[in-house]
Design an enzyme around this catalytic site. Structure first.
Site, PDB file in Angstrom:
ATOM      1  N   ASP A  33      -3.009  -0.127   8.627  1.00 21.57           N
ATOM      2  CA  ASP A  33      -1.978   0.772   9.155  1.00 21.57           C
ATOM      3  C   ASP A  33      -2.454   2.121   9.694  1.00 21.57           C
ATOM      4  O   ASP A  33      -1.699   2.784  10.383  1.00 21.57           O
ATOM      5  CB  ASP A  33      -0.884   0.987   8.095  1.00 21.57           C
ATOM      6  CG  ASP A  33       0.491   1.174   8.721  1.00 21.57           C
ATOM      7  OD1 ASP A  33       0.651   0.827   9.910  1.00 21.57           O
ATOM      8  OD2 ASP A  33       1.401   1.677   8.039  1.00 21.57           O
ATOM      9  N   HIS A  60      -2.056   7.617   5.144  1.00 18.10           N
ATOM     10  CA  HIS A  60      -1.904   7.613   6.612  1.00 18.10           C
ATOM     11  C   HIS A  60      -0.525   8.090   7.066  1.00 18.10           C
ATOM     12  O   HIS A  60      -0.298   8.217   8.269  1.00 18.10           O
ATOM     13  CB  HIS A  60      -2.223   6.220   7.182  1.00 18.10           C
ATOM     14  CG  HIS A  60      -1.370   5.120   6.610  1.00 18.10           C
ATOM     15  ND1 HIS A  60      -1.703   4.478   5.434  1.00 18.10           N
ATOM     16  CD2 HIS A  60      -0.220   4.564   7.024  1.00 18.10           C
ATOM     17  CE1 HIS A  60      -0.780   3.559   5.166  1.00 18.10           C
ATOM     18  NE2 HIS A  60       0.137   3.596   6.114  1.00 18.10           N
TER      19      HIS A  60
END
Length: 974
Positions: free
Chosen positions: A110, A379
């Site tokens: 991701d 993230h």
């Protein structure tokens, strides 16, 4: 942990509770788990003893597999290598201590783009294969067509094949299951639907629940799945297809998930002759084991990264390099304080075993900051791609951890100096209102780096008449001047000279008759209309130190040029602020948001007039430039404070003299503006830019022309370093937080400093992702100008000197309470162990992790099987040490050489070293037993295992370029 509690309540706790239950019901079922932060919250707060026993069993059977195993799945673009290692080590320590489990595969599906540091880190951590997904859409299409989605990645040019790793890029479907059904308008394979926040639905009916599998649709369901498997099989070289089942926030009702999928898998396998495929539940490890077993020869990828990342022609994910600049800055300051606190505490434990501080409590204080710094590497954390509520959670946790570690450091100083605790407060714990007033104060300054440093620290004081003395009563060079912050306070700059891992104490006396601090005198220049600059004759005035002459143009109040005095090279150099105007209305075209940067035209200069004030004294000149929208505006929009230091005789001023420090004040911006500082030079750079990957290695960034979105697709992350150069001269930028950076013209480098956006994209509005950030940001960048050879010597140490500035603590000592200092300390007036590494090495970690696991794997597994691993307090005898070589092979004739280090002698100031064990990066493997898979390449046709290099017996290690070496060190008497 508000957000985590909410997520646990909405779905995360249910994932682990229902998955464990379902795995126990069917021997064929498997599951992979990634981020430890959520798992640990479940394990510590929700799991029953029975469930815990089941986890142990499932791990042993290989049906539950932890992949990555860090606290979070960290971002790759804007994180610093130290923090990536921290969060990985934090998760791995828990997994090994609790289960004896060591992850060997990654699942980096991701993060928005992939850095070349990551494959090296995962190789050093003992991984056998690495998996990524988000890379440029056009590059992925090309790799997919040519079956090049799998390769052996040599992420580090210096470590090359020694730390290479097999890497799998997911195909166009990425990490989620394709959800369209050709025979129904309902989605497929997400039978539990999608999680709802903040509460689960009362009736148990979740949005978007897939069509259940029944006798009537079973064949059509199987056809859909098989067709997708075959489409993917065509993109890979082996007949093994990784088919990810799940997505974000899935499996909170694992029962309905597995019961539907069981039917489907059984049916396909019963009709495998007809379908031409067989299917099974698998972990990532199962998949890579299958591919490894095929014994193919793989292509090698060099150290080029996959940044930036675009998902379609007008969607360049280069905005998040700058989003939420305040959070990015605080995260880095917290990381830097943690680094200092760890070595400070380690020294205390080793050298003051009888000290009065409770070590267990101290470890908890450090752990609170380890957790906070680890989790923000997510993230959707330091990237600035979270909602304001989640951002506030990260900030709260960081501030709490920072408070704890400052308190710990202050109490260590009290304890070591035997001060009576009579209610004095080391006011550094409370950052505001801490200026030194009428009473004599002590300033304690700790240098967390393992080199001698000479630098200035700044203290806010109440008046101009000041003196500074060291512990022997000698005056210390200092300069005091009006503060940029407020006219009623003054900034006192103290020149400190401190050896590695040591602290010094200074007394600051106001209204002292001797008045040792020089006073910086201010000259204010008339505000200039820069639009009419060309019409007047140039009047240049110089600001000079031993390294540079900087010329300012009085007709514009802007910088004009910098001359590097040693070589007499002059570079024309001007700086201006510009803003990109961006669109937020999806009906009008591409937008900018937390993730994306979508400029609709070139950047526009923001100011027509510049004011100037020059404050100069014997030690420093500060140039204060104020940028106004026009000559008559009341308030300035932007400011730059440029500081140039003059180092007195007898001090080592190499680093200090060679940097031009700049601090900016940016904001509040207007809506849908993105602010950049553009530095334009006459260097013929051919628009080639260099930026770093995570403060670890440099990447070459040639300017690329695209059909669409060229400006945004030529933005890159700068975590710590960026530079431009011509054949002879280099201009280097060093940063203390991440920024987007680009070269939009020959000889130019621009840094995005701030963004303020609003958009109406439905997904963003629903998730409160609109980045209406009205803050003022105060980033710092250091400029270094010189020959390539000279800047090569300076930039690594300078970057670390910026990252790890000294920690300053102060407090008043009332009359009779002068600290009683032991004699030997008074003579050299430095406290600490004075650990010094050569200038091409960096002491990356010196800490006491507290893990209770045995470093003998057989013993560790045995104690877990016997249920003994929980007993006892934290282990304070094991010291974690990491040493990093800062240079690439061939980068510098001297500094790129391997370095021999005698660990016993390096650490003698801490105590007598009795044993050293070399470990994998996160500490869980003995390097002598670590055997990573060796994948066949044309360069190395043999398949097999990597054998690690042995540590020599007599405490001496040779550290090669770019290596990061990790050790457990044990001291006598501990």
């Amino acid at each position: 942990l508000f957000f985590f509690q909410e997520s646990m309540h909405a779905y995360a706790a249910n994932v682990y509770t229902t998955v464990m239950e379902e795995l126990m019901k069917g021997k064929q079922r498997k599951f992979i788990a990634v981020e430890q932060e959520f798992f640990r919250l479940w394990w510590d707060g929700v799991a029953t003893d029975t469930q815990k026993q089941q986890v142990h069993q499932l791990l042993q059977e290989g049906r539950l597999e932890f992949v990555i195993g860090g606290q979070v799945m960290h971002d790759e673009a804007v994180t610093l290598i130290d923090d990536q290692i921290l969060q990985l080590t934090e998760g791995h320590g828990f997994l090994y201590e609790t289960f004896g489990f060591r992850p060997q595969f990654s699942w980096h599906v991701d993060p928005f783009g992939a850095s070349a540091t990551t494959p090296t880190l995962f190789a050093l951590a003992g991984f056998n294969a690495h998996l990524i997904s988000r890379i440029d859409y056009d590059l992925k299409a090309d790799m997919q067509k040519n079956k090049k989605l799998q390769f052996v990645w040599q992420g580090s040019p210096s470590l090359s094949e020694r730390q290479e790793i097999f890497t799998h890029v997911m195909d166009q479907y990425s990490y989620c299951t394709p959800s369209q059904l050709p025979f129904s308008n309902r989605s497929a394979f997400y039978w539990n639907g999608f999680a709802t926040f903040p509460d689960p639905p009362k009736d148990g009916v979740y949005p978007n629940m897939s069509l259940p599998v029944t006798d009537t649709n079973l064949h059509q369901y199987a056809q859909t799945m098989v067709a997708n498997i075959k489409e993917r099989a065509a993109w890979f070289r082996t007949s093994d297809v990784l088919w990810p089942w799940g997505c974000d926030k899935q499996f909170f009702n694992a029962s309905v998930q597995y019961s539907n999928m069981d039917l489907l898998l059984d049916y396909i396998n019963e009709h495998s002759g007809e379908f031409g495929v067989t299917v099974q539940y698998a972990t990532v490890g199962d998949y890579f084991q299958a591919v490894y077993g095929r014994n193919l020869t793989w292509e090698i990828r060099n150290s080029q990264d996959f940044l930036p990342y675009s998902t379609e022609p007008f969607q360049a994910w280069t905005g998040f390099y700058t989003s939420r600049s305040t959070l990015k800055g605080i995260a880095r300051r917290a990381s830097s304080l943690l680094y200092a606190g760890e070595s400070f505490f380690t020294q205390y434990v080793l050298k003051h075993p009888a000290g009065s501080i409770c070590k267990c409590k101290a470890l908890k204080q450090l752990q609170s900051l380890r957790w906070a710094v680890s989790e923000v590497q997510h993230h959707d954390g330091i990237t600035g791609t979270e909602s304001p509520k989640v951002r506030d959670m990260y900030l709260t946790n960081l501030m709490y951890g920072v408070f704890n570690v400052k308190k710990l450091m202050a109490s260590i100083i009290f304890d070591m100096n035997d001060v009576k605790k009579n209610g004095e407060v080391y006011s550094s714990v409370y950052p505001k209102g801490s200026e030194i007033s009428e009473v004599e104060q002590y300033v304690v300054v700790y240098n967390p780096l393992a080199w001698n440093i000479t630098t200035f620290v700044t203290v806010s004081v109440g008046n101009l008449a000041m003196s500074v003395y060291d512990e022997l009563g000698h005056p210390v060079p200092a300069q005091v001047q009006t503060s940029v912050e407020s006219p009623s306070t003054y900034d006192l700059y103290i020149l400190v000279e401190i050896s590695g891992l040591s602290y010094r104490k200074y007394s600051v006396k106001p209204l002292d008759s001797k008045q040792s601090a020089v006073i910086g005198r201010s000259i204010k220049y008339k505000r200039r209309d820069i639009t009419r600059a060309g019409q007047q004759s140039r009047q240049l005035f110089p600001v000079v130190n031993n390294c540079y002459q900087v010329l300012f143009d009085q007709s514009t109040n802007l910088m004009h040029s910098i001359t590097e005095r040693e070589t007499n090279q002059t570079v024309q150099l001007t700086q201006e602020f510009l803003e990109y105007h961006v669109n937020g209305d999806t009906t009008k075209g591409p937008i900018s948001d937390n993730y994306l940067f979508g400029p609709n035209a070139s950047a526009v200069p923001v100011s027509k007039a510049v004011g100037l004030e020059v404050v100069s004294g014997a030690l420093m000149t500060e140039i204060r430039q104020y940028f106004y929208s026009n000559v008559t505006s009341q308030d300035y929009l932007y400011a730059v404070y440029t500081r140039i230091y003059i180092v007195p005789e007898g001090y080592d001023g190499k680093l200090l003299c060679h940097r031009i420090e700049q601090e900016y004040s940016v904001g509040p911006l207007e809506l849908n503006r993105e602010a950049v500082l553009r530095t334009s030079t006459n260097l013929n750079t051919k628009q080639l830019l260099y930026t770093d990957n995570n403060g670890y290695q440099m990447q070459k960034r040639p300017f690329k022309a695209y059909v669409n979105n060229t400006v945004a697709r030529n933005y890159y992350p700068m975590v710590q370093t960026a530079y431009i150069e011509d054949d002879t001269t280099r201009l280097m930028l060093l940063a203390e937080r991440a920024h987007g950076v680009s070269s939009q013209g020959n000889g130019q480098v621009e840094v995005m400093l701030h963004r303020r956006l609003w958009n109406n994209l439905e997904w963003n509005v629903n998730n409160n992702l609109t980045l209406n950030d009205s803050s003022v940001v105060r980033p710092v960048i250091w400029l270094i100008l010189g020959t390539k050879a000279a800047t090569n010597i300076l930039y690594r140490t300078s970057g670390l000197a910026l990252e790890h500035r000294p920690v300053v603590m102060f407090g008043a000592l009332s009359g009779g309470d002068k600290p009683k200092l032991p004699g030997q300390l008074q003579q050299n007036s430095v406290h600490g162990s004075s650990v010094t590494v050569p200038p091409n090495l960096h002491l990356q970690t010196l800490s006491i992790p507290g893990w209770r696991y045995s470093s003998n794997h057989t013993e560790q597994i045995h104690s877990i099987r016997m249920g003994k691993q929980k007993e006892g307090d934290a282990d304070f005898s094991r010291v974690l040490l990491r040493i990093r070589h800062l240079y690439e092979v061939g980068e510098d004739p001297v500094l790129s050489q391997p370095v021999m280090v005698d660990l016993k002698s390096l650490l003698k100031g801490l105590g007598s070293v009795t044993a050293v064990e070399e470990r994998s990066l996160t500490g869980t493997w003995d390097v002598n037993t670590l055997k990573r898979w060796k994948w066949k390449t044309a360069q190395y046709p043999g398949k097999g295992f990597f054998n690690s290099t042995k540590t020599s017996e007599n405490f001496t290690v040779t550290v090669h370029p770019k290596e990061i070496r990790t050790f457990f060190v044990y001291f006598q008497g501990q």
